[in-house]
Each structure stands twice: as C-alpha cells, then as structure tokens.
Design a protein around this motif. Structure first.
Motif, PDB file in Angstrom:
ATOM      1  N   GLY A  76     -22.512  30.602  -4.768  1.00 26.99           N
ATOM      2  CA  GLY A  76     -21.388  31.519  -4.821  1.00 26.99           C
ATOM      3  C   GLY A  76     -20.649  31.594  -3.507  1.00 26.99           C
ATOM      4  N   PHE A  77     -19.330  31.500  -3.590  1.00 30.00           N
ATOM      5  CA  PHE A  77     -18.472  31.607  -2.407  1.00 30.00           C
ATOM      6  C   PHE A  77     -17.550  32.796  -2.595  1.00 30.00           C
ATOM      7  CE2 PHE A  77     -14.486  31.103  -0.207  1.00 30.00           C
ATOM      8  CZ  PHE A  77     -14.895  30.813   1.085  1.00 30.00           C
ATOM      9  N   GLY A  78     -17.488  33.659  -1.604  1.00 30.46           N
ATOM     10  CA  GLY A  78     -16.596  34.813  -1.655  1.00 30.46           C
ATOM     11  C   GLY A  78     -16.212  35.213  -0.249  1.00 30.46           C
ATOM     12  N   GLY A  79     -15.766  36.427  -0.128  1.00 29.75           N
ATOM     13  CA  GLY A  79     -15.350  36.941   1.166  1.00 29.75           C
ATOM     14  C   GLY A  79     -14.598  38.229   0.988  1.00 29.75           C
ATOM     15  N   PRO A  80     -13.968  38.684   2.049  1.00 29.81           N
ATOM     16  CA  PRO A  80     -13.275  39.969   1.983  1.00 29.81           C
ATOM     17  C   PRO A  80     -12.050  39.943   1.060  1.00 29.81           C
ATOM     18  CG  PRO A  80     -12.870  38.893   4.095  1.00 29.81           C
ATOM     19  CD  PRO A  80     -13.859  38.055   3.364  1.00 29.81           C
ATOM     20  N   GLU A  81     -11.786  41.093   0.487  1.00 34.28           N
ATOM     21  CA  GLU A  81     -10.587  41.318  -0.332  1.00 34.28           C
ATOM     22  C   GLU A  81      -9.623  42.198   0.460  1.00 34.28           C
ATOM     23  OE1 GLU A  81      -9.982  40.352  -3.521  1.00 34.28           O
ATOM     24  OE2 GLU A  81     -11.942  39.516  -4.019  1.00 34.28           O
ATOM     25  N   ARG A  82      -8.345  42.001   0.267  1.00 36.77           N
ATOM     26  CA  ARG A  82      -7.331  42.836   0.917  1.00 36.77           C
ATOM     27  C   ARG A  82      -7.578  44.294   0.540  1.00 36.77           C
ATOM     28  NH1 ARG A  82      -3.997  43.008   5.180  1.00 36.77           N
ATOM     29  NH2 ARG A  82      -2.313  44.442   4.803  1.00 36.77           N
ATOM     30  N   GLY A  83      -7.674  45.145   1.527  1.00 36.67           N
ATOM     31  CA  GLY A  83      -7.913  46.562   1.301  1.00 36.67           C
ATOM     32  C   GLY A  83      -9.387  46.934   1.243  1.00 36.67           C
ATOM     33  N   HIS A  84     -10.253  45.940   1.189  1.00 39.62           N
ATOM     34  CA  HIS A  84     -11.697  46.188   1.121  1.00 39.62           C
ATOM     35  C   HIS A  84     -12.437  45.437   2.233  1.00 39.62           C
ATOM     36  CE1 HIS A  84     -11.215  48.180  -2.749  1.00 39.62           C
ATOM     37  NE2 HIS A  84     -10.352  47.228  -3.022  1.00 39.62           N
ATOM     38  N   GLU A  85     -11.737  45.182   3.313  1.00 37.50           N
ATOM     39  CA  GLU A  85     -12.321  44.424   4.414  1.00 37.50           C
ATOM     40  C   GLU A  85     -13.551  45.127   4.991  1.00 37.50           C
ATOM     41  OE1 GLU A  85      -7.947  43.235   4.282  1.00 37.50           O
ATOM     42  OE2 GLU A  85      -9.062  45.107   4.087  1.00 37.50           O
ATOM     43  N   GLN A  86     -13.449  46.442   5.196  1.00 38.90           N
ATOM     44  CA  GLN A  86     -14.550  47.183   5.805  1.00 38.90           C
ATOM     45  C   GLN A  86     -15.794  47.149   4.912  1.00 38.90           C
ATOM     46  OE1 GLN A  86     -13.848  51.351   6.608  1.00 38.90           O
ATOM     47  NE2 GLN A  86     -15.349  51.340   8.265  1.00 38.90           N
ATOM     48  N   SER A  87     -15.621  47.274   3.612  1.00 41.53           N
ATOM     49  CA  SER A  87     -16.796  47.238   2.727  1.00 41.53           C
ATOM     50  C   SER A  87     -17.433  45.847   2.716  1.00 41.53           C
ATOM     51  CB  SER A  87     -16.442  47.700   1.307  1.00 41.53           C
ATOM     52  OG  SER A  87     -15.496  46.852   0.726  1.00 41.53           O
ATOM     53  N   TRP A  88     -16.623  44.790   2.862  1.00 41.65           N
ATOM     54  CA  TRP A  88     -17.186  43.442   2.930  1.00 41.65           C
ATOM     55  C   TRP A  88     -18.035  43.296   4.189  1.00 41.65           C
ATOM     56  CZ3 TRP A  88     -16.579  39.162   6.218  1.00 41.65           C
ATOM     57  CH2 TRP A  88     -17.182  37.983   5.754  1.00 41.65           C
ATOM     58  N   VAL A  89     -17.535  43.793   5.314  1.00 38.75           N
ATOM     59  CA  VAL A  89     -18.291  43.708   6.561  1.00 38.75           C
ATOM     60  C   VAL A  89     -19.588  44.502   6.431  1.00 38.75           C
ATOM     61  CG1 VAL A  89     -18.304  44.308   9.026  1.00 38.75           C
ATOM     62  CG2 VAL A  89     -16.282  43.243   8.012  1.00 38.75           C
ATOM     63  N   GLN A  90     -19.540  45.669   5.809  1.00 38.15           N
ATOM     64  CA  GLN A  90     -20.757  46.464   5.609  1.00 38.15           C
ATOM     65  C   GLN A  90     -21.758  45.703   4.746  1.00 38.15           C
ATOM     66  OE1 GLN A  90     -19.087  50.096   4.049  1.00 38.15           O
ATOM     67  NE2 GLN A  90     -18.930  51.027   6.075  1.00 38.15           N
ATOM     68  N   GLY A  91     -21.283  45.050   3.690  1.00 36.49           N
ATOM     69  CA  GLY A  91     -22.162  44.242   2.850  1.00 36.49           C
ATOM     70  C   GLY A  91     -22.765  43.087   3.625  1.00 36.49           C
ATOM     71  N   LEU A  92     -21.964  42.488   4.486  1.00 43.53           N
ATOM     72  CA  LEU A  92     -22.449  41.388   5.316  1.00 43.53           C
ATOM     73  C   LEU A  92     -23.545  41.879   6.260  1.00 43.53           C
ATOM     74  CD1 LEU A  92     -21.944  38.374   5.829  1.00 43.53           C
ATOM     75  CD2 LEU A  92     -20.318  39.051   7.594  1.00 43.53           C
ATOM     76  N   ARG A  93     -23.362  43.072   6.796  1.00 42.96           N
ATOM     77  CA  ARG A  93     -24.403  43.643   7.665  1.00 42.96           C
ATOM     78  C   ARG A  93     -25.707  43.849   6.895  1.00 42.96           C
ATOM     79  NH1 ARG A  93     -20.085  47.249  10.392  1.00 42.96           N
ATOM     80  NH2 ARG A  93     -19.579  45.964  12.198  1.00 42.96           N
ATOM     81  N   GLY A  94     -25.601  44.239   5.623  1.00 48.08           N
ATOM     82  CA  GLY A  94     -26.791  44.365   4.785  1.00 48.08           C
ATOM     83  C   GLY A  94     -27.465  43.019   4.586  1.00 48.08           C
ATOM     84  N   THR A  95     -26.676  41.982   4.383  1.00 51.91           N
ATOM     85  CA  THR A  95     -27.230  40.636   4.225  1.00 51.91           C
ATOM     86  C   THR A  95     -27.868  40.173   5.530  1.00 51.91           C
ATOM     87  OG1 THR A  95     -25.542  40.146   2.566  1.00 51.91           O
ATOM     88  CG2 THR A  95     -26.705  38.266   3.509  1.00 51.91           C
ATOM     89  N   LEU A  96     -27.319  40.597   6.664  1.00 52.17           N
ATOM     90  CA  LEU A  96     -27.917  40.242   7.953  1.00 52.17           C
ATOM     91  C   LEU A  96     -29.329  40.808   8.085  1.00 52.17           C
ATOM     92  CD1 LEU A  96     -24.906  40.523  10.413  1.00 52.17           C
ATOM     93  CD2 LEU A  96     -26.345  38.502  10.027  1.00 52.17           C
ATOM     94  N   GLU A  97     -29.592  41.934   7.433  1.00 49.09           N
ATOM     95  CA  GLU A  97     -30.954  42.471   7.429  1.00 49.09           C
ATOM     96  C   GLU A  97     -31.891  41.506   6.701  1.00 49.09           C
ATOM     97  OE1 GLU A  97     -30.816  46.475   5.891  1.00 49.09           O
ATOM     98  OE2 GLU A  97     -29.395  47.095   7.437  1.00 49.09           O
ATOM     99  N   ASP A  98     -31.413  40.920   5.589  1.00 46.73           N
ATOM    100  CA  ASP A  98     -32.207  39.904   4.881  1.00 46.73           C
ATOM    101  C   ASP A  98     -32.420  38.669   5.756  1.00 46.73           C
ATOM    102  OD1 ASP A  98     -32.234  41.573   2.652  1.00 46.73           O
ATOM    103  OD2 ASP A  98     -30.557  40.532   1.687  1.00 46.73           O
ATOM    104  N   VAL A  99     -31.366  38.272   6.474  1.00 49.73           N
ATOM    105  CA  VAL A  99     -31.468  37.117   7.368  1.00 49.73           C
ATOM    106  C   VAL A  99     -32.503  37.403   8.452  1.00 49.73           C
ATOM    107  CG1 VAL A  99     -30.236  35.680   9.056  1.00 49.73           C
ATOM    108  CG2 VAL A  99     -29.111  36.336   6.909  1.00 49.73           C
TER     109      VAL A  99
END
Length: 190
Positions: A76-99
């Motif tokens: 799966g390939f995705g990324g931030p959506e216009r207007g939802h950039e901050q929530s994407w970064v927060q989700g990425l931070r959650g994934t960094l915990e898995d990393v």
C-alpha cells in the motif's frame, strides 16, 4: 534471529522525480487510470515542519498525482491528504513506534534505529502482511535517501535507489523481492 539479507542497487538511480514516476507508470500500466484530475496540493511545508525533515521529491510527486493505492493486492502506498496533513504526521509517529519496536527486537550485526535518530528509518509504505518499507534517512538530504525493507518474517534488506524507483523495480523484477512475495503489476485504489 533476524537476518540482514544484503543490499540491492538499481542499474542507474533515477534522481529526477518525474522520471521515477514515469518508470512506475511504465511498470504498472493501469496506474495511469488512477491519476487524479488535478494535483492534491498537499501542504508539504506543514508536513515537513511537523516531521522535522524534508521528504523526497519523488514521493511527494507520486502523492500529488495519485490516490492511495495498492500494488498487487499487497503493498500500500499513501500519504498526506490536503487539510489532513497533521493527522498523517501523527499516524506516521504511531508507525514510528512500531519501527522502534522492530529495530529493538532485530538481532542485526549493525542495528537500525527509527527516525529522528541519525540515519534513522522513516516509514513510507507498508504491506497488508505487516512488511514495512522505510527510508534510510541521511544527512546528505532526502534526495539521497535509500530504501530499507523490514519484512514480516524478520528479514531486513536495503535498496540504494529512491522509493518510487523501488516500487517500479519491485514490480518489474529488476530487484529481487527478498523475503517478500512477487508483486504483481495490478493496482487498485486502497
């Protein structure tokens, strides 16, 4: 015990983002049918400020041109959506915990660390089977970042090209899918 399978390199690293996207479109002919009618205009400045780093231009271009998609019903390939950039970064931070958890559990001769550690790993895609596709960040800048694969079955390996070129090479077979299934060239919105 985890295994480091090694490093694979493209024949020629594609440094022009448009060339990398064109290579992926060539490898996945049906991808063009998903192209958005207009660029999504993500606020990359906000994303990069919140992350504390710029992101590779090939990733940003692919994200601007295409919706979230799955390759071969696997990656799966995705990324931030216009207007939802901050929530994407927060989700990425959650994934960094898995990393971080995977890195700490990995029994590798040279350990990996998650971003923001120097040369840390930053996720950019994943599979429906738990594989992670990460950038190996570098002080040389995001255009020089390479790909690290952390497979669900504990195998780790590197690819010395960029993320979008990696996708193209994975689909065409130019890169061996060590510890991953073959990725078909079919694509669907995810």
């Amino acid at each position: 015990m985890d295994d480091f399978a090694g490093t694979q390199a493209p024949i020629r690293r594609l440094t022009d983002p448009a060339e990398a996207v064109a290579a992926l479109e060539s490898a996945v002919p049906s991808l063009a049918s998903l192209r958005l009618p207009a660029a999504r205009n993500v606020d990359w400045r906000q994303v990069e400020t919140e992350l504390g780093t710029a992101l590779p231009k090939d990733f940003k271009l692919l994200r601007e041109l295409y919706p979230t998609f799955a390759l071969g019903d696997f990656l799966g390939f995705g990324g931030p959506e216009r207007g939802h950039e901050q929530s994407w970064v927060q989700g990425l931070r959650g994934t960094l915990e898995d990393v971080e958890e995977r890195c700490s559990e990995a029994d590798l001769a040279v350990p990996f660390h998650p971003y923001p550690a120097p040369d840390g790993l930053l996720p950019w895609a994943g599979s429906n089977q738990g594989d992670l596709f990460l950038w190996a960040t570098s002080p040389a800048g995001p255009q020089e970042w390479t790909v690290t694969v952390a497979s669900r079955n504990s195998a780790w390996w590197n690819y010395t090209g960029g993320a979008v070129q990696f996708l193209a090479d994975l689909v065409t077979g130019a890169v061996e899918p060590w510890a991953l299934p073959r990725v078909r060239s079919d694509v669907a919105r995810w």
